[in-house]
Scaffold this motif. Sequence first.
Motif, PDB file in Angstrom:
ATOM      1  N   THR A 226       0.854  -1.361  -0.081  1.00 25.12           N
ATOM      2  CA  THR A 226      -0.068  -0.047   0.090  1.00 25.12           C
ATOM      3  C   THR A 226       0.976   1.211  -0.108  1.00 25.12           C
ATOM      4  OG1 THR A 226      -0.168  -0.198   2.413  1.00 25.12           O
ATOM      5  CG2 THR A 226      -2.128  -1.109   1.151  1.00 25.12           C
ATOM      6  N   GLU A 279      -7.385  -6.200   0.270  1.00 24.62           N
ATOM      7  CA  GLU A 279      -7.339  -5.895  -1.089  1.00 24.62           C
ATOM      8  C   GLU A 279      -7.842  -4.324  -1.570  1.00 24.62           C
ATOM      9  OE1 GLU A 279      -8.897  -8.139   0.558  1.00 24.62           O
ATOM     10  OE2 GLU A 279      -7.178  -9.814   0.174  1.00 24.62           O
ATOM     11  N   THR A 280      -8.864  -3.960  -1.121  1.00 25.20           N
ATOM     12  CA  THR A 280      -9.330  -2.524  -1.602  1.00 25.20           C
ATOM     13  C   THR A 280      -8.206  -1.610  -1.065  1.00 25.20           C
ATOM     14  OG1 THR A 280     -10.795  -2.474   0.497  1.00 25.20           O
ATOM     15  CG2 THR A 280     -11.765  -3.172  -1.331  1.00 25.20           C
ATOM     16  N   ARG A 282      -5.179  -2.090  -0.986  1.00 28.44           N
ATOM     17  CA  ARG A 282      -4.118  -2.044  -1.874  1.00 28.44           C
ATOM     18  C   ARG A 282      -4.325  -1.331  -3.051  1.00 28.44           C
ATOM     19  NH1 ARG A 282      -1.813  -8.566  -1.323  1.00 28.44           N
ATOM     20  NH2 ARG A 282      -1.504  -8.412   0.909  1.00 28.44           N
ATOM     21  N   THR A 283      -5.690  -1.545  -3.481  1.00 31.43           N
ATOM     22  CA  THR A 283      -5.942  -1.139  -5.006  1.00 31.43           C
ATOM     23  C   THR A 283      -5.911   0.347  -5.030  1.00 31.43           C
ATOM     24  OG1 THR A 283      -7.440  -2.856  -5.453  1.00 31.43           O
ATOM     25  CG2 THR A 283      -7.772  -1.023  -6.567  1.00 31.43           C
ATOM     26  N   HIS A 286      -2.101   1.777  -3.806  1.00 33.02           N
ATOM     27  CA  HIS A 286      -1.140   1.393  -4.915  1.00 33.02           C
ATOM     28  C   HIS A 286      -1.240   2.329  -6.034  1.00 33.02           C
ATOM     29  CE1 HIS A 286       1.770  -0.794  -7.295  1.00 33.02           C
ATOM     30  NE2 HIS A 286       0.759  -0.682  -8.302  1.00 33.02           N
ATOM     31  N   ALA A 287      -2.383   2.498  -6.543  1.00 28.62           N
ATOM     32  CA  ALA A 287      -2.952   3.533  -7.615  1.00 28.62           C
ATOM     33  C   ALA A 287      -2.498   5.157  -7.083  1.00 28.62           C
ATOM     34  CB  ALA A 287      -4.583   3.375  -7.888  1.00 28.62           C
TER      35      ALA A 287
END
Length: 298
Positions: A226, A279-280, A282-283, A286-287
């Motif tokens: 993250t 997961e959310t 990280r998404t 990361h973006a």
Amino acid sequence: MSTVATPVITPQPAPVLHDSFIELSARERARALLDAGTFRELLGPFDRIESPWLPLQGIVCQADDGCVIARGTIDGEPAVVAAIESAFQGGSIGEVSGSKIAAALELALRDCERGKPVRPVVLFETGGVRLQEANLGLAVIAEIQAAIVALRRHVPVVGVISGMVGCFGGMSLAAALCSYLVVTKQGRLGMNGPEVIEQEAGIDELDASDRRHVWQLIGGEQRALTGFADALVEDDPNALRSAVQRAFTQGVPAAHRTEQVDSYLDGLARIDPANVTPETMRTVFHANAALSSSKEQA
């Protein structure tokens, strides 16, 4: 008349006789990161700089107050390592241990301002402020944070979170202020520890005994994915030393994480509170990190 050339001696890494960095003591961790033969401890156990407050509460002191300060070199460059000992009071920060860290960083800052760069490394292994010295501990943690911010303008400040205590409380903010953060999978980073969250918000919020879930939320791998840590490495002294060396070769970042306020606010705005999972996170982040990086390059 012939002359004999003086041989050039390049400092070598310290020999490592243990295959786990996590299982080393704070003193051994500091020694493992410095070049062989350069470890020199400041205010060590024989100086007996102990907490004056713990005996008043029936707690046996430790002669170094759970904090090791070592000078030496990293890749031949002057360095200072502040290593927190998790085996004493859970690595909690009191007046003495915190003052040792703050003073070491302030001395490094003074050297940098004189044109003599010093490579600073902080080995975080702490639950935060020592409750028996709460106000004094909080004050000195603020001094540590101020010293990191001042020092990172001159040289990278590298933090390491290896495990198993992790890094929490006010010291998690100090870790976030570092130029680069090196973590292992076993390490954890968070403002509040799992037990505190469960105690204050209830087990429905977080089951502190669910180790898998805890590490998915705040473990080293999650923090790296993250963007809250810069390098994820194996629990190996050589791997940790190499990661620290690479961090210094990168130089001072164009923008530290704590200077990217708008970017993180944008990321938080895109999180659905009803759907917060590893997961959310990280998404989103990361973006967010990729977007921030592209803006810097532009």
